[in-house]
Design a protein around this motif. Structure first.
Motif, mmCIF file in Angstrom:
data_model
loop_
_atom_site.group_PDB
_atom_site.id
_atom_site.type_symbol
_atom_site.label_atom_id
_atom_site.label_comp_id
_atom_site.label_asym_id
_atom_site.label_seq_id
_atom_site.Cartn_x
_atom_site.Cartn_y
_atom_site.Cartn_z
ATOM 1 N N THR A 144 0.817 -1.213 0.000
ATOM 2 C CA THR A 144 0.000 0.000 0.000
ATOM 3 C C THR A 144 0.860 1.277 0.000
ATOM 4 N N LYS A 145 0.180 2.396 -0.175
ATOM 5 C CA LYS A 145 0.791 3.729 -0.102
ATOM 6 C C LYS A 145 1.970 3.876 -1.056
ATOM 7 N N ALA A 146 1.806 3.360 -2.245
ATOM 8 C CA ALA A 146 2.896 3.410 -3.226
ATOM 9 C C ALA A 146 3.309 4.843 -3.530
ATOM 10 N N ASP A 147 2.359 5.785 -3.329
ATOM 11 C CA ASP A 147 2.698 7.189 -3.626
ATOM 12 C C ASP A 147 3.785 7.734 -2.712
ATOM 13 N N LEU A 148 3.985 7.084 -1.559
ATOM 14 C CA LEU A 148 5.011 7.553 -0.634
ATOM 15 C C LEU A 148 6.394 6.974 -0.947
ATOM 16 N N ALA A 149 6.458 6.093 -1.917
ATOM 17 C CA ALA A 149 7.753 5.491 -2.266
ATOM 18 C C ALA A 149 8.649 6.539 -2.902
ATOM 19 N N VAL B 63 -0.522 -0.768 -4.618
ATOM 20 C CA VAL B 63 -1.647 0.164 -4.716
ATOM 21 C C VAL B 63 -1.358 1.498 -4.031
ATOM 22 N N SER B 64 -2.150 2.470 -4.408
ATOM 23 C CA SER B 64 -2.062 3.766 -3.764
ATOM 24 C C SER B 64 -3.446 4.381 -3.753
ATOM 25 N N ALA B 65 -3.796 4.966 -2.616
ATOM 26 C CA ALA B 65 -5.098 5.617 -2.519
ATOM 27 C C ALA B 65 -5.158 6.830 -3.449
ATOM 28 N N GLU B 66 -3.984 7.316 -3.850
ATOM 29 C CA GLU B 66 -3.911 8.475 -4.743
ATOM 30 C C GLU B 66 -4.204 8.080 -6.187
ATOM 31 N N ASP B 67 -4.163 6.782 -6.441
ATOM 32 C CA ASP B 67 -4.325 6.288 -7.807
ATOM 33 C C ASP B 67 -5.431 5.237 -7.836
ATOM 34 N N GLY C 158 -3.278 -7.166 8.311
ATOM 35 C CA GLY C 158 -2.255 -6.136 8.271
ATOM 36 C C GLY C 158 -2.415 -5.244 9.473
ATOM 37 N N LYS C 159 -1.298 -4.700 9.882
ATOM 38 C CA LYS C 159 -1.288 -3.851 11.058
ATOM 39 C C LYS C 159 -2.198 -2.653 10.861
ATOM 40 N N SER C 160 -2.705 -2.137 11.954
ATOM 41 C CA SER C 160 -3.507 -0.942 11.889
ATOM 42 C C SER C 160 -2.662 0.193 11.292
ATOM 43 N N GLY C 161 -3.245 0.964 10.402
ATOM 44 C CA GLY C 161 -2.529 2.083 9.810
ATOM 45 C C GLY C 161 -1.906 1.796 8.457
ATOM 46 N N VAL C 162 -1.950 0.537 8.017
ATOM 47 C CA VAL C 162 -1.326 0.232 6.727
ATOM 48 C C VAL C 162 -2.184 0.691 5.552
ATOM 49 N N GLY C 163 -3.434 1.042 5.834
ATOM 50 C CA GLY C 163 -4.282 1.559 4.762
ATOM 51 C C GLY C 163 -5.345 0.597 4.284
ATOM 52 N N LYS C 164 -5.704 -0.376 5.127
ATOM 53 C CA LYS C 164 -6.720 -1.357 4.730
ATOM 54 C C LYS C 164 -8.076 -0.684 4.518
ATOM 55 N N SER C 165 -8.474 0.132 5.471
ATOM 56 C CA SER C 165 -9.802 0.758 5.363
ATOM 57 C C SER C 165 -9.876 1.663 4.144
ATOM 58 N N SER C 166 -8.803 2.407 3.903
ATOM 59 C CA SER C 166 -8.793 3.284 2.729
ATOM 60 C C SER C 166 -8.961 2.460 1.463
ATOM 61 N N LEU C 167 -8.306 1.325 1.435
ATOM 62 C CA LEU C 167 -8.381 0.447 0.275
ATOM 63 C C LEU C 167 -9.789 -0.120 0.093
ATOM 64 N N THR D 24 -11.612 5.362 8.241
ATOM 65 C CA THR D 24 -10.152 5.354 8.161
ATOM 66 C C THR D 24 -9.587 6.029 9.413
ATOM 67 N N ALA D 25 -8.276 6.027 9.522
ATOM 68 C CA ALA D 25 -7.626 6.557 10.723
ATOM 69 C C ALA D 25 -8.075 7.984 11.047
ATOM 70 N N GLU D 26 -8.184 8.823 9.998
ATOM 71 C CA GLU D 26 -8.576 10.217 10.260
ATOM 72 C C GLU D 26 -9.925 10.285 10.948
ATOM 73 N N VAL D 27 -10.863 9.496 10.433
ATOM 74 C CA VAL D 27 -12.210 9.508 11.000
ATOM 75 C C VAL D 27 -12.177 8.963 12.422
ATOM 76 N N ARG D 28 -11.460 7.852 12.588
ATOM 77 C CA ARG D 28 -11.426 7.217 13.901
ATOM 78 C C ARG D 28 -10.842 8.155 14.950
ATOM 79 N N GLU D 29 -9.769 8.878 14.533
ATOM 80 C CA GLU D 29 -9.154 9.770 15.496
ATOM 81 C C GLU D 29 -9.973 11.032 15.671
HETATM 82 P P1 GDP Z 1 -6.038 0.819 8.404
HETATM 83 O O1 GDP Z 1 -5.821 1.032 9.853
HETATM 84 O O2 GDP Z 1 -5.173 -0.278 7.870
HETATM 85 O O3 GDP Z 1 -7.456 0.630 8.048
HETATM 86 O O4 GDP Z 1 -5.498 2.132 7.665
HETATM 87 P P2 GDP Z 1 -6.303 3.418 7.137
HETATM 88 O O5 GDP Z 1 -6.995 3.105 5.858
HETATM 89 O O6 GDP Z 1 -7.106 3.995 8.226
HETATM 90 O O7 GDP Z 1 -5.074 4.372 6.755
HETATM 91 C C1 GDP Z 1 -4.141 4.825 7.712
HETATM 92 C C2 GDP Z 1 -3.582 6.176 7.264
HETATM 93 O O8 GDP Z 1 -2.862 6.025 6.044
HETATM 94 C C3 GDP Z 1 -4.646 7.211 6.998
HETATM 95 O O9 GDP Z 1 -4.149 8.434 7.463
HETATM 96 C C4 GDP Z 1 -4.797 7.199 5.490
HETATM 97 O O10 GDP Z 1 -5.232 8.427 4.981
HETATM 98 C C5 GDP Z 1 -3.383 6.913 5.054
HETATM 99 N N1 GDP Z 1 -3.348 6.245 3.757
HETATM 100 C C6 GDP Z 1 -4.078 5.151 3.380
HETATM 101 N N2 GDP Z 1 -3.781 4.780 2.107
HETATM 102 C C7 GDP Z 1 -2.843 5.659 1.674
HETATM 103 C C8 GDP Z 1 -2.134 5.816 0.428
HETATM 104 O O11 GDP Z 1 -2.273 5.045 -0.537
HETATM 105 N N3 GDP Z 1 -1.229 6.828 0.371
HETATM 106 C C9 GDP Z 1 -1.006 7.663 1.406
HETATM 107 N N4 GDP Z 1 -0.105 8.628 1.242
HETATM 108 N N5 GDP Z 1 -1.662 7.560 2.580
HETATM 109 C C10 GDP Z 1 -2.576 6.576 2.717
#
Ligand code: GDP
Ligand code: ZN
Length: 332
Positions: free
Chosen positions: A122-127, A153-157, A178-187, A199-204
């Motif tokens: 995940t988060k390929a855009d940060l690579a 994958v990337s949430a940006e794409d 996958g660990k919390s924060g890896v981006g599962k919910s966003s995916l 996602t993390a933003e909403v939860r926090e």
């Molecule tokens: P979960 O705990 O695995 O469900 O992870 P979340 O989907 O809540 O994502 C954790 C954080 O990573 C959030 O702040 C998301 O906005 C961020 N995030 C998720 N996917 C991506 C991505 O593809 N790129 C970037 N840059 N950030 C992402």
């Protein structure tokens, strides 16, 4: 009537009946008495809906084709089933913040289920660069073996998630780990095209903190099957893991076939092909160390189980597991 557990949270399991009705259910007393059987997400169940009762009653849990099991983190020697009856396990890790040791463990647990296994980076855009993406991908491919697909994958794409959708074809269910924060919910949200998972933003942002999110739910993927997100799964202690280790460490197992002794522990035995491979650099120290540590962990958990069984005065018995791990192609 028959149904499937489609949501589990702190309350009562939510069952979708074969007719498509959603019913909150409780377990029949006879089912849970003495034993610790509980329906998990994905379980097919027989439900009774007595007149004048506001909830359905789960009378029976049907045999599982597959289960995802870890060691119960709160108990010394008990298994905990986290999901049942799925076809694929998707292991998610952030591409630019990989934890390879955890990945090895996740792969063991995933392979142990006998389901197909894929890794979602995940988060390929940060690579940093395309080169970084390629190199992580290659390393993951080496760890996971040729049987596991690896997608980036990337949430940006949004188009990138189509590769994940293809891993969840109609009529199948995939479980996300996958660990919390890896981006599962966003995916999951991207797959669904809607904010179905917080996602993390909403939860926090809601002030309740992320620890409140423990619900597991089967989510329908448009043009696909179902995904199960498993938030709140922190520890991944091994339970039965022999088949999982064999599959996830096929490279080491293959070397071990050339050890002089069949039961070689690769410690100080003469003619150990695994240690020879470490010395020659063919097998990395880190990989070998992970293998030994995970094997040791399964030995320990088996010992504790036996001990607990003896204390309960039971005879040794095989666990009621539905299957053995799926043999992975040994050639790589
Ligand atoms: P979960 O705990 O695995 O469900 O992870 P979340 O989907 O809540 O994502 C954790 C954080 O990573 C959030 O702040 C998301 O906005 C961020 N995030 C998720 N996917 C991506 C991505 O593809 N790129 C970037 N840059 N950030 C992402
Ligand atoms: Zn050996």
């Amino acid at each position: 009537m028959r149904g499937q557990v489609v949501k589990l949270d702190r309350g009562y399991p939510l069952v979708r009946t074969d007719e498509g009705r959603l019913v909150r259910c409780e377990h029949a007393t006879a089912l849970v008495k003495g034993e610790r059987v509980r329906a998990v997400i994905g379980d097919f169940v027989e439900v009774d809906a007595p007149e004048g009762h506001d909830k359905g009653i789960i009378e029976r849990i049907c045999p599982r084709s597959r289960e995802f099991v870890r060691k119960d983190p709160t108990e010394r020697a008990l298994p905990q089933v986290l999901a049942a009856n799925f076809d694929r396990v998707l292991v998610a890790q952030p591409l630019s913040d990989m934890n390879f040791k955890r990945l090895e463990r996740e792969l063991v647990l995933a392979y142990e289920t006998g389901a197909d296994v894929a890794v979602v980076l995940t988060k390929a855009d940060l690579a940093e660069s395309d080169e970084a993406v390629r190199s992580v991908r290659a390393r993951v491919h080496d760890l996971a073996g040729p049987a596991a697909e690896t997608v980036v994958v990337s949430a940006e794409d949004p188009a990138s998630v189509e590769a994940v959708r293809a891993l969840v074809p109609p009529g199948t269910t995939a479980v996300f780990i996958g660990k919390s924060g890896v981006g599962k919910s966003s995916l999951v949200n991207l797959l669904v095209g809607d904010e179905v998972q917080e996602t993390a933003e909403v939860r926090e942002g809601d002030g309740k903190g992320r620890h409140t999110t423990v619900s597991r739910e089967m989510i329908r993927v448009p043009n696909g099957g179902y995904v199960v997100d498993m938030p709140g799964v922190r520890g991944l202690g091994l339970w039965d893991a022999d088949a999982g280790i064999e599959a996830a460490f096929a490279d080491v197992e293959e070397l071990a076939e050339s050890c002089r002794f069949r039961d070689c522990r690769h410690v100080d035995e003469p003619g150990c092909a695994v240690r020879a491979a470490v010395e020659s650099g063919e097998l990395s120290e880190a990989r070998f160390a992970s293998y030994q540590a995970l094997r040791q962990e399964t030995v320990q958990v088996k010992e504790r189980r036996e001990e607990a069984r003896r204390m309960r005065g039971e005879k040794a018995s095989t666990s009621g597991k539905p299957r053995g791990g799926k043999a992975r192609k040994k050639k790589r």
